[in-house]
Design a protein around this motif. Structure first.
Motif, PDB file in Angstrom:
ATOM      1  N   ASP A 187       0.827  -1.211   0.000  1.00 59.70           N
ATOM      2  CA  ASP A 187       0.000   0.000   0.000  1.00 59.70           C
ATOM      3  C   ASP A 187       0.862   1.262   0.000  1.00 59.70           C
ATOM      4  OD1 ASP A 187      -2.469  -1.254  -0.084  1.00 59.70           O
ATOM      5  OD2 ASP A 187      -2.629  -1.428   2.099  1.00 59.70           O
ATOM      6  N   LYS A 188       1.969   1.237   0.741  1.00 60.94           N
ATOM      7  CA  LYS A 188       2.869   2.384   0.797  1.00 60.94           C
ATOM      8  C   LYS A 188       3.492   2.655  -0.571  1.00 60.94           C
ATOM      9  CE  LYS A 188       6.947   4.132   3.240  1.00 60.94           C
ATOM     10  NZ  LYS A 188       7.976   3.834   4.287  1.00 60.94           N
ATOM     11  N   VAL A 189       3.983   1.595  -1.208  1.00 62.37           N
ATOM     12  CA  VAL A 189       4.600   1.747  -2.534  1.00 62.37           C
ATOM     13  C   VAL A 189       3.549   2.175  -3.559  1.00 62.37           C
ATOM     14  CG1 VAL A 189       5.815   0.560  -4.391  1.00 62.37           C
ATOM     15  CG2 VAL A 189       6.424   0.082  -2.008  1.00 62.37           C
ATOM     16  N   ARG A 190       2.388   1.573  -3.473  1.00 60.31           N
ATOM     17  CA  ARG A 190       1.316   1.890  -4.435  1.00 60.31           C
ATOM     18  C   ARG A 190       0.929   3.368  -4.355  1.00 60.31           C
ATOM     19  NH1 ARG A 190      -4.446   1.506  -4.574  1.00 60.31           N
ATOM     20  NH2 ARG A 190      -4.501   0.972  -2.352  1.00 60.31           N
ATOM     21  N   ALA A 191       0.894   3.906  -3.147  1.00 58.00           N
ATOM     22  CA  ALA A 191       0.533   5.314  -2.975  1.00 58.00           C
ATOM     23  C   ALA A 191       1.575   6.240  -3.613  1.00 58.00           C
ATOM     24  CB  ALA A 191       0.387   5.642  -1.496  1.00 58.00           C
ATOM     25  N   LYS A 192       2.845   5.807  -3.587  1.00 61.22           N
ATOM     26  CA  LYS A 192       3.918   6.645  -4.135  1.00 61.22           C
ATOM     27  C   LYS A 192       4.117   6.448  -5.635  1.00 61.22           C
ATOM     28  CE  LYS A 192       6.733   6.952   0.082  1.00 61.22           C
ATOM     29  NZ  LYS A 192       8.060   6.657   0.676  1.00 61.22           N
ATOM     30  N   GLN A 193       3.677   5.303  -6.155  1.00 63.64           N
ATOM     31  CA  GLN A 193       3.996   4.945  -7.533  1.00 63.64           C
ATOM     32  C   GLN A 193       2.760   4.895  -8.433  1.00 63.64           C
ATOM     33  OE1 GLN A 193       7.002   4.813  -8.713  1.00 63.64           O
ATOM     34  NE2 GLN A 193       7.972   5.100  -6.729  1.00 63.64           N
ATOM     35  N   GLY A 194       1.903   5.846  -8.292  1.00 60.85           N
ATOM     36  CA  GLY A 194       0.776   5.977  -9.217  1.00 60.85           C
ATOM     37  C   GLY A 194      -0.211   4.844  -9.204  1.00 60.85           C
ATOM     38  N   GLY A 195      -0.381   4.218  -8.046  1.00 59.42           N
ATOM     39  CA  GLY A 195      -1.380   3.172  -7.939  1.00 59.42           C
ATOM     40  C   GLY A 195      -0.878   1.775  -8.210  1.00 59.42           C
ATOM     41  N   VAL A 196       0.408   1.616  -8.511  1.00 57.86           N
ATOM     42  CA  VAL A 196       0.983   0.281  -8.774  1.00 57.86           C
ATOM     43  C   VAL A 196       2.047   0.012  -7.724  1.00 57.86           C
ATOM     44  CG1 VAL A 196       2.203  -1.200 -10.413  1.00 57.86           C
ATOM     45  CG2 VAL A 196       0.531   0.470 -11.235  1.00 57.86           C
ATOM     46  N   GLY A 197       1.749  -0.934  -6.828  1.00 61.58           N
ATOM     47  CA  GLY A 197       2.687  -1.248  -5.759  1.00 61.58           C
ATOM     48  C   GLY A 197       3.473  -2.517  -5.999  1.00 61.58           C
TER      49      GLY A 197
END
Length: 247
Positions: A187-197
């Motif tokens: 979820d953390k990565v997805r929030a930073k990477q345009g919805g793809v974690g």
């Protein structure tokens, strides 16, 4: 971070669901009816402003007409009284008779001028009434178009919302089967990477950033334990290894 390979693969299922939710949200927000309603609403606001102005003008003309008609009536009554005095013979002095006749003539001219004012005001009022009728019809027409577009928009959004609700339920089930720490990272990565974690490692290429991994990174992933959660050096997304990774 370590996580069972099966749990890591479930991240791809979760990612697919999140992509579908994002696509539905985009489609919902991009419905042509939104722009149509916005444009029509602007038109409606302008028309209503014009209608208010026209209605005010008609109301002002109505008051002006009433005042002008009252002025005509007052002059007419005064002229009638003077004419009655003249006809009665009560005024015998030549000078008074002359003055009375002059006043009657003056009142007649004044009455004519005031009647012209009444006619002019009546014409303006009639024009304002026609404008009010025209704008009222146009307001109704635009409102009908807004109602139609709103109905179409609501029907479409209802379908999107229903599908999104089903996917959200499915997502909750998948997310519940993934370890909390792995899910939190995703979820953390997805929030930073345009919805793809999380992205699949396919033929040595990260499906998240679409870049091929260099040989050093490939060798490091080869040497890593299947339980190790690896990240793409280019985009920082979680790389999920499968039989198609090309390792």
């Amino acid at each position: 971070m370590n996580a069972a390979p099966a749990d890591q693969i479930r991240l791809l299922d979760l990612q697919d669901l999140d992509v579908r939710l994002a696509q539905l949200a985009h489609k919902r927000a991009s419905l042509p009816e939104h722009a149509e309603i916005e444009s029509l609403t602007k038109d409606l606001t302008q028309l209503r402003d014009l209608l208010v102005a026209a209605t005010t003008e008609e109301s002002d003309c109505a008051r002006e007409q009433t005042k002008a008609e009252q002025d005509v009536d007052q002059v007419r009554q005064r002229a009638a009284r003077d004419q009655k005095r003249l006809d009665s013979g009560a005024v015998s002095s030549p000078k008074d008779l002359e003055n009375l006749q002059k006043e009657i003539a003056s009142l007649a001219k004044r009455q004519g001028d005031l009647e012209d004012v009444v006619l002019e005001v009546m014409e303006r009022r009639e024009s304002a009434q026609e404008r009010v009728a025209e704008l009222t019809e146009r307001v109704g027409s635009v409102q009908s178009k807004i109602d139609d577009a709103t109905g179409r928009r609501d029907a479409a959004t209802s379908e999107f919302d229903s599908e999104a609700a089903n996917i959200t339920k499915e997502r909750a089930l998948v997310a519940g089967s993934i370890p909390a720490d792995l899910l939190a990272l995703y979820d953390k990565v997805r929030a930073k990477q345009g919805g793809v974690g999380a992205a699949k490692l396919h033929q040595r290429r990260c499906e998240g950033c679409r870049l091929e991994l260099d040989i050093t990174e490939v060798n490091d992933i080869k040497a890593a334990s299947p339980d190790k959660v690896v990240r793409c050096e280019n985009c920082s997304r979680i790389l999920v290894r499968t039989s198609e990774s090309g390792l």
